[in-house]
Design a protein around this motif. Structure first.
Motif, PDB file in Angstrom:
ATOM      1  N   GLY A 258     -12.564  -5.811  -6.289  1.00 57.67           N
ATOM      2  CA  GLY A 258     -13.070  -4.491  -5.882  1.00 57.67           C
ATOM      3  C   GLY A 258     -13.313  -3.614  -7.100  1.00 57.67           C
ATOM      4  O   GLY A 258     -13.667  -4.095  -8.180  1.00 57.67           O
ATOM      5  N   ASP A 259     -13.091  -2.293  -6.908  1.00 61.44           N
ATOM      6  CA  ASP A 259     -13.382  -1.338  -7.987  1.00 61.44           C
ATOM      7  C   ASP A 259     -12.674  -1.684  -9.283  1.00 61.44           C
ATOM      8  O   ASP A 259     -13.178  -1.391 -10.358  1.00 61.44           O
ATOM      9  CB  ASP A 259     -12.943   0.073  -7.571  1.00 61.44           C
ATOM     10  N   VAL A 260     -11.489  -2.270  -9.192  1.00 63.19           N
ATOM     11  CA  VAL A 260     -10.758  -2.556 -10.433  1.00 63.19           C
ATOM     12  C   VAL A 260     -11.519  -3.577 -11.278  1.00 63.19           C
ATOM     13  O   VAL A 260     -11.477  -3.521 -12.505  1.00 63.19           O
ATOM     14  CB  VAL A 260      -9.296  -2.970 -10.149  1.00 63.19           C
TER      15      VAL A 260
ATOM     16  N   THR B 254       0.831  -1.205   0.000  1.00 61.25           N
ATOM     17  CA  THR B 254       0.000   0.000   0.000  1.00 61.25           C
ATOM     18  C   THR B 254       0.863   1.251   0.000  1.00 61.25           C
ATOM     19  O   THR B 254       1.995   1.239   0.487  1.00 61.25           O
ATOM     20  CB  THR B 254      -0.984   0.026   1.192  1.00 61.25           C
ATOM     21  N   ASP B 255       0.283   2.318  -0.538  1.00 58.19           N
ATOM     22  CA  ASP B 255       1.018   3.586  -0.602  1.00 58.19           C
ATOM     23  C   ASP B 255       0.749   4.481   0.609  1.00 58.19           C
ATOM     24  O   ASP B 255       1.224   5.597   0.657  1.00 58.19           O
ATOM     25  CB  ASP B 255       0.681   4.323  -1.915  1.00 58.19           C
ATOM     26  N   ARG B 256      -0.064   4.017   1.602  1.00 59.36           N
ATOM     27  CA  ARG B 256      -0.405   4.891   2.735  1.00 59.36           C
ATOM     28  C   ARG B 256      -0.199   4.191   4.074  1.00 59.36           C
ATOM     29  O   ARG B 256      -0.664   3.061   4.247  1.00 59.36           O
ATOM     30  CB  ARG B 256      -1.893   5.244   2.698  1.00 59.36           C
TER      31      ARG B 256
ATOM     32  N   GLY C 299     -20.616   0.027  -4.367  1.00 59.05           N
ATOM     33  CA  GLY C 299     -19.232  -0.330  -4.708  1.00 59.05           C
ATOM     34  C   GLY C 299     -18.476  -1.057  -3.611  1.00 59.05           C
ATOM     35  O   GLY C 299     -17.942  -2.157  -3.819  1.00 59.05           O
ATOM     36  N   ALA C 300     -18.400  -0.464  -2.426  1.00 58.86           N
ATOM     37  CA  ALA C 300     -17.614  -1.076  -1.355  1.00 58.86           C
ATOM     38  C   ALA C 300     -18.307  -2.331  -0.820  1.00 58.86           C
ATOM     39  O   ALA C 300     -17.651  -3.288  -0.401  1.00 58.86           O
ATOM     40  CB  ALA C 300     -17.408  -0.077  -0.222  1.00 58.86           C
ATOM     41  N   ASN C 301     -19.638  -2.321  -0.865  1.00 60.09           N
ATOM     42  CA  ASN C 301     -20.363  -3.500  -0.390  1.00 60.09           C
ATOM     43  C   ASN C 301     -20.090  -4.703  -1.285  1.00 60.09           C
ATOM     44  O   ASN C 301     -19.888  -5.812  -0.802  1.00 60.09           O
ATOM     45  CB  ASN C 301     -21.864  -3.184  -0.323  1.00 60.09           C
TER      46      ASN C 301
END
Ligand code: FAD
Length: 422
Positions: free
Chosen positions: A294-296, A32-34, A307-309
């Motif tokens: 996921g979104d991808v 991850t970037d964060r 979306g997140a669900n």
């Protein structure tokens, strides 16, 4: 030998997959970037409501830090701004919940780390994927940013639009009075847009998320193009004017002296979401599988909060398959897709249908709304089915199905079936 799984991206998809694998004895590596401490200083990413099916998955993963009796909301209010406005309410069977993702995601990342999950902090570039994959049995890609999305080709039959269908203006606000029951409110201004109001827990406690979905070229589009930072007072005045005109029952609950972004100028997000469905996987040159999650894999406009669900649903299904299968190949992904896609594709198709039909005032949808506005049982069922987008798609996928859904319930046949099943 223990399984070696790489997860790229620590959003809801990556985090819930990571927590699932840890719970089942597999220690993945999350890229991850964060870092957790970076989230609180960031601009609002989104305003996500977790339906109760997702909250139940969090209970299973031991990461529900926000119990529904304190943080939950209990149903949906609906307001349809037709010449004779329609107003009605539907209950959820169990409460749903919205937590600012700048609080939610770092908390889950901390859970993941404290349970022994491995993390590598770096901004992964697309060219890194091949090298990463050589260290692991499979790579799960949970970010669609930039070229990552391009790894997985769009599926044209499931991607009906080539651009965002709404101009979004989304923010966390203070100064909005509560509804009688703590609930999401969905407002429809025919020909202009939709607005979703979500009671949301953020840094300073309760706030109100306003997801303002504006029709392109309509009277409300200006809200997506006017910058708060350039003149906050002028922006708030413009917003209040538009709310009074298009969403009067919301405007009535606003204390205009107090109304502003809840935590500060980072609480607003403007732009658009291009809906898409992509191939669920790619075969890398070294023969390893890269899996989209996921979104991808599937991105939807936020109008129905799916979306997140669906990312969470798909994450647990993928986790289950990674744990129980040993070979990650074409047959593996076929089984994963069979298990996750009814919901994922149900959510994307239903969302795309609603975007179209709300925009064009489809008479079948108007008839449906008319019916549920007059019958509390129907409104309850429609509201609860936000948890089950595949059931919404069972209803909305053709005019005949909409008619059948309404007729069955009005004739009492649905009650009879339930009674027989009980
Ligand atoms: C305004 C708005 C409102 C929404 N409302 C709802 C709602 O009510 N309900 C709902 O279910 N959904 C909602 N959504 C959709 C939801 O936000 C997404 O579907 C969900 O967050 C997708 O999760 P994800 O894990 O797939 O991706 P993301 O959350 O985008 O996570 C990607 C992760 O990858 C990391 N990352 C990115 N690039 C890299 C890189 N190069 N290297 C390493 N790490 C990287 C990021 O830091 C991030 O942690 C909404 C979206 C918007 C925009």
């Amino acid at each position: 030998m223990s399984k070696r799984i790489a997860i790229i991206g620590a959003g809801t998809a990556g985090l819930q997959l990571g927590l699932y694998l840890l719970k089942h004895g597999v220690t993945p590596t999350l890229f991850t970037d964060r870092r957790p401490e970076e989230y609180s200083g960031m601009r609002l990413f989104n305003t996500v409501a977790h339906h109760h099916v997702t909250v139940e998955r969090e209970d299973l993963l031991g990461c529900n830090h926000w119990p529904s009796d304190e943080f939950g909301y209990f149903g949906h209010y609906y307001y349809v701004g037709t010449p004779q406005p329609l107003q009605f309410y539907g209950d959820l069977v169990q409460p749903s919940r919205a937590i600012d993702y700048r609080i939610y995601q770092p908390k889950l990342l901390e859970d993941y780390i404290s349970r022994g999950g491995e993390v590598r902090y770096k901004t992964v570039a697309h060219e890194d994927v091949a090298a990463i994959s050589s260290e692991f049995d499979t790579v799960v890609v949970c970010t669609g940013k930039g070229p990552f999305g391009e790894m997985f080709k769009k599926v044209p039959a499931l991607t009906p639009f080539d651009r965002p269908q709404r101009a979004l203006c989304v923010g966390l606000f203070k100064g909005v009075g509560p509804t009688q029951t703590r609930a999401v409110s969905m407002y429809f201004s025919p020909g202009a847009g939709e607005l979703i109001e979500i009671p949301t827990w953020s840094f300073n406690g309760w706030t109100t998320a306003l997801v303002i979905e504006n029709h392109i070229g309509g009277d409300l589009e200006v809200l997506a193009n006017t910058k708060y930072d350039e003149d906050p007072k002028a922006f708030i005045k413009l917003l209040l004017d538009k709310l009074r005109k298009h969403y009067p029952t919301l405007a009535e609950r606003i204390d205009e002296q107090e109304f502003d972004l809840a935590n500060g100028p980072l609480d607003i997000l403007q732009g658009g979401v291009p809906p898409s469905v992509r191939e669920s996987h790619a075969l890398l040159d070294n023969g390893k599988l890269a899996i989209a999650l996921g979104d991808v894999q599937a991105t939807v406009d936020p109008v129905l909060g799916q979306g997140a669900n669906m990312a969470s649903h798909a994450a647990l299904i993928l986790g289950e398959h990674l744990v129980t299968h040993d070979v990650y190949d074409k047959r593996f992904i076929e089984r994963v897709d069979n298990a996750r896609n009814d919901r994922v594709l149900g959510a994307t198709r239903w969302t795309n249908y609603m975007l179209n039909s709300l925009g064009s005032l489809d008479p079948n949808l108007l008839q449906f709304i008319g019916a549920i506005s007059q019958n509390r049982h129907l409104a309850d069922e429609f509201t609860e089915n936000f948890n089950f987008p595949e059931l919404q798609w069972d209803c909305f996928s053709s005019p005949e199905r909409i008619q059948a859904w309404i007729q069955k319930r009005l004739s009492g046949r649905e009650d009879a079936r339930e009674a027989a099943a009980a």
